[in-house]
Design an enzyme around this catalytic site. Sequence first.
Site, short mmCIF file in Angstrom:
data_model
loop_
_atom_site.label_atom_id
_atom_site.label_comp_id
_atom_site.label_asym_id
_atom_site.label_seq_id
_atom_site.Cartn_x
_atom_site.Cartn_y
_atom_site.Cartn_z
N THR A 133 74.33 46.71 -16.75
CA THR A 133 72.89 46.95 -16.61
C THR A 133 72.50 48.40 -16.83
O THR A 133 73.32 49.30 -16.67
CB THR A 133 72.45 46.53 -15.19
N ASP B 160 67.46 51.11 -7.53
CA ASP B 160 68.19 50.10 -6.75
C ASP B 160 68.57 50.61 -5.37
O ASP B 160 69.02 49.85 -4.52
CB ASP B 160 69.45 49.64 -7.50
N THR C 172 69.41 43.12 -17.22
CA THR C 172 70.82 43.35 -17.05
C THR C 172 71.36 42.38 -18.06
O THR C 172 70.62 41.58 -18.62
CB THR C 172 71.14 42.99 -15.58
N GLY D 214 69.04 39.36 -14.01
CA GLY D 214 67.91 38.80 -13.26
C GLY D 214 67.59 39.51 -11.96
O GLY D 214 66.92 38.94 -11.10
N SER E 208 73.84 46.68 -5.65
CA SER E 208 73.53 45.81 -6.79
C SER E 208 73.52 44.36 -6.34
O SER E 208 74.04 44.03 -5.27
CB SER E 208 74.60 46.02 -7.86
N ASN F 126 69.38 48.67 -15.40
CA ASN F 126 68.36 48.25 -14.45
C ASN F 126 67.18 47.63 -15.18
O ASN F 126 67.26 46.51 -15.64
CB ASN F 126 67.95 49.36 -13.48
N ARG G 67 79.82 50.93 -11.64
CA ARG G 67 78.42 51.10 -11.27
C ARG G 67 78.00 52.56 -11.41
O ARG G 67 78.81 53.46 -11.12
CB ARG G 67 78.27 50.66 -9.80
#
Length: 563
Positions: A392, A416, A374, A466, A445, A394, A99
């Site tokens: 992703t 996020d 994503t 999504g 996330s 984002n 991430r």
Amino acid sequence: MKKNWFILIIAFISFSCATHKNNQTNQQQEYKNGAVVTAHPLASDVGVTILKKGGNAVDAAIAVKFALAVVYPNAGNLGGGGFLVYRGKSGEIASLDFREKAPKAAFKDMYLDKEGNPITDLSLYGQLAAGVPGTVAGMEEAYKKYATLPWDVLVQPAIELASKGFAITAKQAGEFNEYQADFKKFNPNGAAIIRNEKWNEGDIFKQEELANTLRRIAAKGRDGFYKGATADLIVAEMKKGNGIITHKDLEDYKAIWRNPIVGYYKGYKVISMPPPSSGGIALMALLQSVENYPLKKWGFQSDSTIRAMVEAERRIYADRATHMGDPDFYRVPVDQLIDAKFNQDRMSKVSLAKATNSDDVKATKFPGYESEETTHFSIVDKDGNAVSLTTTINGSYGSYVWVDGAGFLLNNEMDDFSVKPGSPNMYGLLGGKANAIEPNKRMLSAMTPTIIEKDGNLKMVVGTPGGSTIITSVFQTILNVLEFDMTAQESVSASRFHHQWKPDRIDVEAKAIDENTRKSLEKDGYTIRKRGNIGRVENIVVLPNGKLQAGADHRGDDTAKGY
Ligand code: GLY
């Protein structure tokens, strides 16, 4: 009279089919040796080529990941991050967190104006929206632990796609044209995607700067990205705007192996992503919450099934907003949140006769968020090793900023974070202290790459993009297979709905619920809003005869390949 009855019966049958298996344009694919399902046909081809060369699922995943950065620029990436869930052929499991993280100079109120109100665009567009990318570090980490083929062999297909170019699909041409004004605004020096004439299906998209970045990565691994020429170009790009990522942020970035979330649903072992994703916890809690309801008897997308699923979703998204964040910064009460008894006791007190008002649902007091863009892929190799990977930047095309000279897009993942307690992010998700901005912290996330096994054998490899809807789409797809006996293709083609506590409404795809169910739900206090597509799920189901049934979502260019 007889004729009227006949017409009624035919109409009923057609309607049932429409609600159960609508929009099924893709054929069910089954493979014996290996299967790859991704958002783009060329990335699926790359995965199968690597499997046929003798590579395992992780080799194929790394090659697909780099290929998606080229052929699927809106979400496949070098400038973003993601999560990988792995299950080896003998049942060993692992999950890898690559991430993005907040740069060291980030601070809690960095997206607020003098009055303390969010300046939304700042966390969404431009250099300041970007977190420190994790993709390349993640791929190297996965490579060191599980891969078998040489690293440069895995990066080479992406280099070729970038340098020789590839023919874009009709959907891509539409998107490339739609975003031109934004691309021009944020990239005054130009980018490969920017041009004055319209893009058309079949046009060749070449990305020479990206090919050079990939060559540096092929030659030097993570050092080809986090150090040297690529790092210099990222830091120079920061200075062109208001960005804060430094050389030290890049050098310090680490991908982290974490213990997967593991739980059970009716004897199926569910393996999914732990924090900093909320996905695994929320998925497990949702499955536990509906385990005692007779969903199979009630039926797919029936009134009662929707009520049970929505009431569970409402409660679990409320807990998500308060209790979930980066576990290295905030103690996430994982065990309590995925305690089957806790989730089932809570649901046993819920009346399904009327909608609960979300204002009356508060996060649980235990002692002691995302873009539509994503992308997910699922891979199973000939030995039964499986990779479920969601990645992703984002929003679609992330921050809209291509790193000048390096040819890749930067994420806008900083959105996020909870920019301000109680203030919704681009997906309407709320958050508080657990997900407040802090230097070097990972933003929460919803990505939910998941693997399911039954009786010690691989059963399913599933995930989706999504944003906030990721968790509920994975939840529905799993139930579609385990409860409603759908094939892999049917499970991803079936229409979907979503509830996330706040805003207090059920979002539904056009054909997700029939008219009678809608009226019944509205009568009992549920607000229903029709919206466009929800998610793009990729699912591989292992059949009892060992064959791999692969379902690629018709909502995009998603393609299942195998051999
Ligand atoms: N940016 C989407 C997610 O991480 O959930």
